[in-house]
Each structure stands twice: as C-alpha cells, then as structure tokens.
Design a protein around this motif. Structure first.
Motif, mmCIF file in Angstrom:
data_model
loop_
_atom_site.group_PDB
_atom_site.id
_atom_site.type_symbol
_atom_site.label_atom_id
_atom_site.label_comp_id
_atom_site.label_asym_id
_atom_site.label_seq_id
_atom_site.Cartn_x
_atom_site.Cartn_y
_atom_site.Cartn_z
ATOM 1 N N UNK A 1 0.831 -1.208 0.000
ATOM 2 C CA UNK A 1 0.000 0.000 0.000
ATOM 3 C C UNK A 1 0.866 1.259 0.000
ATOM 4 N N UNK A 2 1.951 1.247 0.764
ATOM 5 C CA UNK A 2 2.846 2.404 0.784
ATOM 6 C C UNK A 2 3.474 2.635 -0.581
ATOM 7 N N UNK A 3 3.851 1.588 -1.265
ATOM 8 C CA UNK A 3 4.435 1.742 -2.599
ATOM 9 C C UNK A 3 3.417 2.275 -3.599
ATOM 10 N N UNK A 4 2.157 1.884 -3.448
ATOM 11 C CA UNK A 4 1.117 2.441 -4.313
ATOM 12 C C UNK A 4 0.869 3.914 -3.994
ATOM 13 N N UNK A 5 0.896 4.253 -2.709
ATOM 14 C CA UNK A 5 0.697 5.647 -2.314
ATOM 15 C C UNK A 5 1.796 6.547 -2.867
ATOM 16 N N UNK A 6 3.004 6.016 -2.995
ATOM 17 C CA UNK A 6 4.123 6.810 -3.490
ATOM 18 C C UNK A 6 3.954 7.203 -4.949
ATOM 19 N N UNK A 7 3.057 6.581 -5.649
ATOM 20 C CA UNK A 7 2.822 6.908 -7.049
ATOM 21 C C UNK A 7 1.846 8.070 -7.216
ATOM 22 N N UNK A 8 1.178 8.485 -6.136
ATOM 23 C CA UNK A 8 0.190 9.552 -6.250
ATOM 24 C C UNK A 8 0.877 10.917 -6.299
ATOM 25 N N UNK A 9 0.196 11.869 -6.908
ATOM 26 C CA UNK A 9 0.750 13.218 -7.049
ATOM 27 C C UNK A 9 0.848 13.922 -5.697
ATOM 28 N N UNK A 10 -0.136 13.686 -4.821
ATOM 29 C CA UNK A 10 -0.131 14.305 -3.498
ATOM 30 C C UNK A 10 1.099 13.869 -2.706
ATOM 31 N N UNK A 11 1.418 12.579 -2.703
ATOM 32 C CA UNK A 11 2.570 12.065 -1.971
ATOM 33 C C UNK A 11 3.857 12.638 -2.549
ATOM 34 N N UNK A 12 3.961 12.703 -3.877
ATOM 35 C CA UNK A 12 5.173 13.211 -4.505
ATOM 36 C C UNK A 12 5.379 14.689 -4.200
ATOM 37 N N UNK A 13 4.278 15.448 -4.109
ATOM 38 C CA UNK A 13 4.383 16.860 -3.744
ATOM 39 C C UNK A 13 4.907 16.998 -2.316
ATOM 40 N N UNK A 14 4.378 16.211 -1.398
ATOM 41 C CA UNK A 14 4.848 16.249 -0.012
ATOM 42 C C UNK A 14 6.300 15.823 0.090
ATOM 43 N N UNK A 15 6.702 14.819 -0.688
ATOM 44 C CA UNK A 15 8.085 14.352 -0.645
ATOM 45 C C UNK A 15 9.029 15.390 -1.248
ATOM 46 N N UNK A 16 8.581 16.142 -2.239
ATOM 47 C CA UNK A 16 9.418 17.184 -2.828
ATOM 48 C C UNK A 16 9.755 18.254 -1.793
#
Length: 111
Positions: free
Chosen positions: A26-41
């Motif tokens: 589930x965490x790996x799938x979440x990492x593909x979302x735009x929201x997660x990538x924005x937070x990680x940036x």
C-alpha cells in the motif's frame, strides 16, 4: 521477498508476514500519487538544505557547550547558508570557468 546471500550458507528467502507485506504494498502504491510526490518534494528540499549546512558550514559540530549557545550557532549557520544562497542567486556568472577542450577549440576554429 528478500534474498539473502552468504559465502558459507546456502541461499535463503525471507518473506514478510502478510500484514507487513500489505502495508508495504500500500505504501508503494501511495508513493505513485501526485499528493505524496508533492509532499516528498518539500521534504527533499529540506533535506538538501540540511545537507548543505552539514557539508559547507559544519552544522554537526558545535563550538559551544550548552543548548542556548548551540542554538545561537545553528541560527547563525542557517543565516550564513541563506546569505550564500542569495549571493549565488544574484551572481549570474558562474564562479569557475572551464577551459575549452582541444576538440572544442578545433571546432570553433574551423567554423
């Protein structure tokens, strides 16, 4: 699935328990979302700032004993980093200029 290798023992496979495997999937799938990538940036930018302070300004070592003095040193270090970044941003010319290679000189001479 994790494959473990050792020079003296045969290969073995370690498999996560089902609940942990589902969480990891589930965490790996979440990492593909735009929201997660924005937070990680945002986090990546903060990590880059910390790395710059550690490398260029010696943030890991404090000259002083005590929390108050160490805090003042960290604040001043952050200010120094900001000043360095601002001067780099204002200065449009690169700091070092590389010499032209022989090939580039030859190409520009024939043109």
């Amino acid at each position: 699935m994790l494959v473990l290798r050792d020079a003296t023992r045969p290969r073995s496979i370690a498999v996560l328990p089902r609940p942990l495997h589902e969480i990891q999937t589930q965490n790996r799938l979440d990492q593909q979302t735009e929201h997660w990538q924005h937070r990680y940036a945002i986090r990546a930018g903060i990590e880059a700032t910390l790395s710059q302070n550690v490398r260029a300004h010696g943030l890991r070592w404090s000259r002083y004993h005590g929390l108050a003095r160490t805090h003042v040193q960290h604040v001043l270090t952050a200010m120094a980093c900001n000043v360095a970044r601002i001067t780099d941003w204002i200065d449009a010319t690169p700091r070092t200029r590389r010499r032209a290679t022989h090939f580039r000189t030859l190409c520009s001479a024939t043109s």
